[in-house]
Design an enzyme around this catalytic site. Sequence first.
Site, PDB file in Angstrom:
ATOM      1  N   HIS A 205     -72.312  46.509 -13.498  1.00 14.92           N
ATOM      2  CA  HIS A 205     -72.898  45.487 -14.385  1.00 14.92           C
ATOM      3  C   HIS A 205     -74.294  45.826 -14.882  1.00 14.92           C
ATOM      4  CE1 HIS A 205     -74.618  44.219 -10.503  1.00 14.92           C
ATOM      5  NE2 HIS A 205     -75.612  43.732 -11.228  1.00 14.92           N
TER       6      HIS A 205
HETATM    7  C1  UD1 Z   1     -78.196  39.332 -13.598  1.00 16.05           C
HETATM    8  C2  UD1 Z   1     -79.495  39.931 -13.125  1.00 16.05           C
HETATM    9  C3  UD1 Z   1     -79.221  41.216 -12.368  1.00 16.05           C
HETATM   10  C4  UD1 Z   1     -78.233  40.992 -11.254  1.00 16.05           C
HETATM   11  C5  UD1 Z   1     -76.971  40.343 -11.803  1.00 16.05           C
HETATM   12  C6  UD1 Z   1     -76.073  40.012 -10.662  1.00 16.05           C
HETATM   13  C7  UD1 Z   1     -81.484  39.597 -14.538  1.00 16.05           C
HETATM   14  C8  UD1 Z   1     -82.379  40.243 -15.529  1.00 16.05           C
HETATM   15  N1  UD1 Z   1     -80.362  40.269 -14.254  1.00 16.05           N
HETATM   16  O1  UD1 Z   1     -77.616  40.229 -14.526  1.00 16.05           O
HETATM   17  O2  UD1 Z   1     -80.430  41.685 -11.783  1.00 16.05           O
HETATM   18  O3  UD1 Z   1     -77.919  42.222 -10.657  1.00 16.05           O
HETATM   19  O4  UD1 Z   1     -77.324  39.127 -12.493  1.00 16.05           O
HETATM   20  O5  UD1 Z   1     -74.783  39.700 -11.024  1.00 16.05           O
HETATM   21  O6  UD1 Z   1     -81.786  38.551 -14.047  1.00 16.05           O
HETATM   22  N2  UD1 Z   1     -72.244  35.528 -17.940  1.00 16.05           N
HETATM   23  C9  UD1 Z   1     -71.137  34.742 -17.873  1.00 16.05           C
HETATM   24  N3  UD1 Z   1     -71.041  33.820 -16.862  1.00 16.05           N
HETATM   25  C10 UD1 Z   1     -72.008  33.660 -15.917  1.00 16.05           C
HETATM   26  C11 UD1 Z   1     -73.132  34.473 -15.998  1.00 16.05           C
HETATM   27  C12 UD1 Z   1     -73.248  35.400 -17.004  1.00 16.05           C
HETATM   28  O7  UD1 Z   1     -70.233  34.835 -18.697  1.00 16.05           O
HETATM   29  O8  UD1 Z   1     -71.844  32.799 -15.016  1.00 16.05           O
HETATM   30  C13 UD1 Z   1     -72.344  36.555 -19.005  1.00 16.05           C
HETATM   31  C14 UD1 Z   1     -73.051  36.055 -20.258  1.00 16.05           C
HETATM   32  O9  UD1 Z   1     -72.434  36.626 -21.352  1.00 16.05           O
HETATM   33  C15 UD1 Z   1     -74.431  36.657 -20.088  1.00 16.05           C
HETATM   34  C16 UD1 Z   1     -74.161  37.967 -19.368  1.00 16.05           C
HETATM   35  O10 UD1 Z   1     -73.059  37.670 -18.515  1.00 16.05           O
HETATM   36  O11 UD1 Z   1     -75.077  36.846 -21.314  1.00 16.05           O
HETATM   37  C17 UD1 Z   1     -75.328  38.463 -18.570  1.00 16.05           C
HETATM   38  O12 UD1 Z   1     -75.832  37.456 -17.672  1.00 16.05           O
HETATM   39  P1  UD1 Z   1     -77.368  37.496 -17.188  1.00 16.05           P
HETATM   40  O13 UD1 Z   1     -77.604  36.479 -16.157  1.00 16.05           O
HETATM   41  O14 UD1 Z   1     -78.281  37.506 -18.373  1.00 16.05           O
HETATM   42  O15 UD1 Z   1     -77.511  38.936 -16.575  1.00 16.05           O
HETATM   43  P2  UD1 Z   1     -76.566  39.715 -15.579  1.00 16.05           P
HETATM   44  O16 UD1 Z   1     -76.049  40.925 -16.264  1.00 16.05           O
HETATM   45  O17 UD1 Z   1     -75.586  38.781 -14.982  1.00 16.05           O
HETATM   46  N1  UDP Z   2     -69.989  40.141  -4.785  1.00 14.07           N
HETATM   47  C1  UDP Z   2     -68.976  39.182  -4.659  1.00 14.07           C
HETATM   48  N2  UDP Z   2     -67.906  39.233  -5.515  1.00 14.07           N
HETATM   49  C2  UDP Z   2     -67.779  40.187  -6.472  1.00 14.07           C
HETATM   50  C3  UDP Z   2     -68.804  41.167  -6.588  1.00 14.07           C
HETATM   51  C4  UDP Z   2     -69.906  41.104  -5.742  1.00 14.07           C
HETATM   52  O1  UDP Z   2     -69.051  38.317  -3.788  1.00 14.07           O
HETATM   53  O2  UDP Z   2     -66.789  40.163  -7.212  1.00 14.07           O
HETATM   54  C5  UDP Z   2     -71.176  40.044  -3.910  1.00 14.07           C
HETATM   55  C6  UDP Z   2     -71.505  41.268  -3.075  1.00 14.07           C
HETATM   56  O3  UDP Z   2     -70.807  41.258  -1.842  1.00 14.07           O
HETATM   57  C7  UDP Z   2     -72.993  41.117  -2.863  1.00 14.07           C
HETATM   58  C8  UDP Z   2     -73.459  40.488  -4.168  1.00 14.07           C
HETATM   59  O4  UDP Z   2     -72.298  39.907  -4.757  1.00 14.07           O
HETATM   60  O5  UDP Z   2     -73.245  40.227  -1.796  1.00 14.07           O
HETATM   61  C9  UDP Z   2     -74.071  41.514  -5.074  1.00 14.07           C
HETATM   62  O6  UDP Z   2     -74.331  40.937  -6.302  1.00 14.07           O
HETATM   63  P1  UDP Z   2     -74.420  41.760  -7.658  1.00 14.07           P
HETATM   64  O7  UDP Z   2     -73.792  43.086  -7.493  1.00 14.07           O
HETATM   65  O8  UDP Z   2     -73.920  40.856  -8.718  1.00 14.07           O
HETATM   66  O9  UDP Z   2     -75.990  41.879  -7.885  1.00 14.07           O
HETATM   67  P2  UDP Z   2     -77.111  42.944  -7.432  1.00 14.07           P
HETATM   68  O10 UDP Z   2     -77.050  43.064  -5.958  1.00 14.07           O
HETATM   69  O11 UDP Z   2     -76.830  44.210  -8.153  1.00 14.07           O
HETATM   70  O12 UDP Z   2     -78.366  42.338  -7.915  1.00 14.07           O
END
Ligand code: UD1
Ligand code: UDP
Length: 363
Positions: A205
């Site tokens: 991601h």
């Molecule tokens: C965010 C965090 C990242 C973290 C990740 C964990 C920031 C800058 N980034 O990235 O550090 O590793 O979460 O998963 O804070 N979306 C959905 N449903 C949701 C949430 C998001 O559809 O419930 C989609 C939307 O299109 C959105 C995109 O995902 O624009 C990105 O979501 P966003 O929270 O901006 O950043 P992440 O890539 O999720």
């Molecule tokens: N995780 C989860 N379901 C998924 C993918 C990840 O429960 O389908 C959990 C994973 O075990 C860990 C956390 O989400 O505890 C990590 O989150 P993510 O990779 O979204 O964010 P990051 O750690 O990169 O910020």
Amino acid sequence: MKIINVVGARPNFMKIAPLMAAYKNASGIEPMLVHTGQHYDERMSDLFFRQLGIPEPDINLGVGSASHAVQTAEIMKSFEPVVLEHKPDAVLVVGDVNSTIACGLVAVKLGVKLIHVEAGLRSGDRTMPEEINRVLTDSISDLLFCTETSGVDNLKREGVSAEKIFLVGNVMIDTLLKNKEKANASKILDESNLSAGAYAVLTLHRPANVDDPVVLGRILDALEVIQQDLPIVFPIHPRTRKNIAGSSLAGRVKTMTDLRLIDPVGYLDFLKLTSSARLVLTDSGGIQEETTILKVPCITLRENTERPVTAEIGSNQIVGTDPEKIISAYREVIDGHWRESRIPDLWDGHAAERIVEILTERL
Ligand code: UD1
Ligand code: UDP
């Protein structure tokens, strides 16, 4: 003493869960929980509250998705009145997401003490949005809790005074150790037609990997080869699903019959998936730590890590996104040439208790 605890995105939930539990045994702390709503899908948010026993948030700001500037600004605009109304003694933020820095800034500008859990981690890569969030949050925090010694060293190098820094272990690992047995009962392997030890797990991601179709295409080059040898289960992040759906890569992904895309799964299913996997391929931060504890080989599809202990003594290897390097790391795992993990100091399931004890003394 009133502490407002902030969560926003998926990796925040497993970090806050043990803290909310530890507050219950602490006298004199009145915790509140605020969800910014940065993540909002059932499978990116509510499911974790139920599975991890996190109390319902006292307030959900419901900000949702937007550009960095708009999302950060919206969180700040909606969090400020909460702090003004509830007058906490401290605000506690975890991790490195936009909700972390946004709420941190609101707190310090209102003269409220800021506590950062998972402080000091540095990838050294300032193109990574999280790295900016980490550096800024740490620079304004009053108490900084670190998961590994690199965090302490980074903070000292940046001039943070030693008395604000505490090496306490890893709250994410508290949650893993607490839930490992429960996760064992998950039926996800049967439901997904997978056998223990005979598949890989993939998560992707990071914007640097999934927002650029050229980079994502190169990762797919490697996955195409690997999935012919070992099925890959891919709980796909919504950002990545949207990017693939909107690009020419969608057709290619469809032809890879053993790259099995599924919706994001809950914590217990994911823990079952990773703990029974032959290996994990990921660009996640937290999953590098979880595979270290689980002693499952982790191939990190990034050029750097902010969690160096996982690569120094854990089961993690930083491989990058060059397809040849990914395939060669994969072969090393399959051939049995992979270092067995050692557990980093203090990753023992008691980090949250240590944090709450220090908060009780210090605030
Ligand atoms: C965010 C965090 C990242 C973290 C990740 C964990 C920031 C800058 N980034 O990235 O550090 O590793 O979460 O998963 O804070 N979306 C959905 N449903 C949701 C949430 C998001 O559809 O419930 C989609 C939307 O299109 C959105 C995109 O995902 O624009 C990105 O979501 P966003 O929270 O901006 O950043 P992440 O890539 O999720
Ligand atoms: N995780 C989860 N379901 C998924 C993918 C990840 O429960 O389908 C959990 C994973 O075990 C860990 C956390 O989400 O505890 C990590 O989150 P993510 O990779 O979204 O964010 P990051 O750690 O990169 O910020």
